[in-house]
Design an enzyme around this catalytic site. Structure first.
Site, PDB file in Angstrom:
ATOM      1  CG  HIS A  44      52.632  55.018  34.079  1.00 21.73           C
ATOM      2  ND1 HIS A  44      53.849  54.684  33.829  1.00 21.73           N
ATOM      3  CD2 HIS A  44      52.118  55.307  32.455  1.00 21.73           C
ATOM      4  CE1 HIS A  44      54.395  54.863  33.068  1.00 21.73           C
ATOM      5  NE2 HIS A  44      53.540  55.348  32.340  1.00 21.73           N
ATOM      6  CG  LEU A  45      47.659  49.861  36.345  1.00 19.88           C
ATOM      7  CD1 LEU A  45      46.939  48.497  36.024  1.00 19.88           C
ATOM      8  CD2 LEU A  45      46.837  50.856  35.617  1.00 19.88           C
ATOM      9  CG  ASN A  68      58.140  63.505  29.000  1.00 20.43           C
ATOM     10  OD1 ASN A  68      58.488  64.425  28.237  1.00 20.43           O
ATOM     11  ND2 ASN A  68      58.456  64.052  30.760  1.00 20.43           N
ATOM     12  N   GLY A 115      51.766  63.073  30.929  1.00 24.10           N
ATOM     13  CA  GLY A 115      51.285  62.281  31.588  1.00 24.10           C
ATOM     14  C   GLY A 115      49.925  62.028  30.267  1.00 24.10           C
ATOM     15  CG  HIS A 144      54.372  52.204  28.269  1.00 23.95           C
ATOM     16  ND1 HIS A 144      55.324  52.940  27.842  1.00 23.95           N
ATOM     17  CD2 HIS A 144      54.266  52.528  29.333  1.00 23.95           C
ATOM     18  CE1 HIS A 144      55.654  54.041  28.071  1.00 23.95           C
ATOM     19  NE2 HIS A 144      54.835  54.497  28.754  1.00 23.95           N
ATOM     20  CG  ASP A 174      53.257  56.718  28.372  1.00 19.44           C
ATOM     21  OD1 ASP A 174      53.158  55.949  29.502  1.00 19.44           O
ATOM     22  OD2 ASP A 174      54.265  57.425  27.802  1.00 19.44           O
TER      23      ASP A 174
HETATM   24  C1  NCD Z   1      54.887  58.743  32.120  1.00 17.19           C
HETATM   25  C2  NCD Z   1      53.827  59.023  33.422  1.00 17.19           C
HETATM   26  O1  NCD Z   1      53.186  59.507  33.727  1.00 17.19           O
HETATM   27  O2  NCD Z   1      54.098  57.926  34.387  1.00 17.19           O
HETATM   28  N1  NCD Z   1      54.472  60.421  31.085  1.00 17.19           N
HETATM   29  C3  NCD Z   1      54.251  60.588  30.588  1.00 17.19           C
HETATM   30  O3  NCD Z   1      54.128  61.950  29.592  1.00 17.19           O
HETATM   31  N2  NCD Z   1      54.138  59.510  29.278  1.00 17.19           N
HETATM   32  C4  NCD Z   1      56.200  58.252  32.791  1.00 17.19           C
HETATM   33  C5  NCD Z   1      56.607  58.031  30.869  1.00 17.19           C
HETATM   34  O4  NCD Z   1      55.862  57.371  30.460  1.00 17.19           O
HETATM   35  O5  NCD Z   1      57.597  58.090  30.749  1.00 17.19           O
HETATM   36 ZN    ZN Z   2      58.091  57.023  29.024  1.00 10.91          ZN
HETATM   37 ZN    ZN Z   3      54.962  55.168  30.652  1.00 14.05          ZN
END
Ligand code: NCD
Ligand code: ZN
Ligand code: ZN
Ligand code: ZN
Length: 430
Positions: free
Chosen positions: A60-61, A276, A322, A58, A303
């Site tokens: 986000h790039l 989140n 995030g 998990h 994450d």
């Molecule tokens: C994530 C994001 O920034 O894309 N943010 C987060 O707070 N974890 C989205 C997610 O994982 O729900």
């Molecule tokens: Zn999430």
């Molecule tokens: Zn995420």
């Protein structure tokens, strides 16, 4: 045959041995008690710990769409620096990864850069809108092994049921971001004493747990490979424990920040702590640690969620949720579990490499350190005190909640199929 010798390493923190890698084939050629001194390249590892390359389910790039905050290249650099050889990048980009050609582009860019296998996650619904299902079957024929609307929850129960059925038919993983959005409108922090005192709108545990409960029951009745993203509460742990006791076949992840940090951090009103699901309380972190130790939670996933300073260095309510995590994940897991004596390096290999690879059915990651296996490896220095600084990290974004924190364990080197993708001696300094 071009060879690389890793002399005097301790696989899984156990007895010191030496390993010979066939660099051209990218596999472990031999393992011996004595150093391989005739190799083309020889590295004396001085008793450092060797683990299978880490796998992160998990991240986000941000490519496509927000390349100002992270790209597949900078994210791959951060992954390699964190000891990872494979990551799964979520679909909540701009555009959303909801069609095969978009997923293929992510995979191809990752392979072209060559520092980490970057697996695209396909979205469950078109445009992440929660209205209509994507072509799960078509995408699964490419490189998509997991589907998720992460960033958003698939709230609609009928849509979720259909998604579970499709995912089951195509034998792919369905990963849920569990959040009842009606219960979290305007919420920025865990609903508890701290948020109340600080005047922050609360995100109650039940907003997560109610979705988890529903999804577990759906999985019981409809099957499929359900995976829960970023479990954050004590109640979620109880539900997962119940499900596993019933024989319901689900998997779950926990983030390093939910294992280590609590909402006590909100005192500073620093937007870097907005995430989140939100940072919770001591009893949640304790339950999450126990759950990872006893297998109720399967894996650690970062994450990793990069955001620019214009979105983080603002009033708490306006900060985007995030945190980045790729380059601190192993140090935190080592601190919480190994340095504390709660677990050993075998456990770390399991929750950060073997189990995630197994959940995603990767045949070439999370393998044991043995002759003939792919040389996806990470070398870990357990006696390397360091201080985390966002500005020294490879990630394009600097939103680390650990700025100024001290850790003992650090990645020394990473290899992907025998090719070195990270070397701490070349670490950038600022
Ligand atoms: C994530 C994001 O920034 O894309 N943010 C987060 O707070 N974890 C989205 C997610 O994982 O729900
Ligand atoms: Zn999430
Ligand atoms: Zn995420
Ligand atoms: Zn700093």
């Amino acid at each position: 045959m071009t060879t690389l010798a890793l002399n005097n390493v301790r696989p899984y923190g156990e007895d010191e041995i030496s390993i010979l890698i066939d660099v051209a084939d990218g596999v472990i050629d031999s393992i011996g008690e004595n150093p391989f001194d005739d190799a083309d390249e020889v590295m004396d590892c001085g008793g450092k710990v060797l683990l299978p390359g880490l796998v992160d389910m998990h991240v986000h790039l941000r490519e496509p769409g927000r390349e100002d905050t992270e790209t597949i290249a900078t994210g791959s650099d951060a992954a390699a620096a964190g000891g990872f050889t494979a990551v799964f990048t979520m679909a909540n980009t701009q555009p959303v990864i909801d069609q095969p050609f978009l997923a293929d582009a992510v995979w191809d860019k990752g392979q072209a850069y060559g520092k980490c296998d970057v697996y695209p996650v396909g979205s469950i619904t078109n445009g992440l809108k929660g209205e209509s299902l994507t072509e799960i079957g078509l995408m699964s024929r490419g490189h998509v092994k997991m589907f998720s609307d992460d960033g958003k929850c698939v709230n609609d129960p009928q849509l979720m049921r259909r998604a579970i059925e499709y995912a089951k038919a195509y034998d792919v993983v369905l990963a849920q971001h569990a959040e009842d959005h009606r219960m979290t409108e305007g919420a920025v922090a865990h609903e508890g004493e701290n948020a109340a005192r600080l005047g922050l709108r609360g995100w109650p545990r039940v907003a997560e747990e109610s979705v988890v409960a529903r999804d577990l029951i759906m999985t019981r009745d409809y099957g499929g490979r359900y995976h829960l993203c970023h479990a954050s509460t004590e109640g979620t742990v109880s539900l997962l424990r119940w499900a596993k006791e019933q024989g319901i076949d689900v998997s779950a992840e926990v983030t390093p920040h939910h294992l280590l940090l609590t909402d006590a951090k909100l005192e500073s009103y620093d937007g870097v702590y907005r995430v989140n699901p939100p940072l919770r309380e001591d009893r949640d972190t304790i339950a999450l640690r126990d759950a990872l130790l006893d297998g109720t939670i399967d894996v650690v996933a970062t994450d990793h969620a990069p955001h620019g300073s214009e979105d983080k260095c603002v009033e708490f309510e306006n900060a985007k949720p995030g945190m980045i995590g790729l380059e601190t994940s192993l140090a935190i897991v080592a601190q919480v579990f190994v340095e504390s004596g709660l677990a050993d390096w075998r456990f770390v290999a399991k929750v950060m490499s073997e189990r995630p690879a197994e959940i995603l059915q990767l045949s070439d990651q999370g393998r044991s350190i043995a002759v003939g296996e792919p040389a996806n490896l990470t070398l870990v220095d357990t006696q390397a005190p360091w201080t985390a600084h966002g500005e020294e990290m490879a990630s394009k974004s600097k939103n680390t909640p650990y700025e100024g924190s001290e850790f003992n364990t650090r990645i020394a080197a990473t290899w992907l199929r025998g090719k070195q993708t990270y070397d701490a001696t070349e670490r950038r300094k600022s």
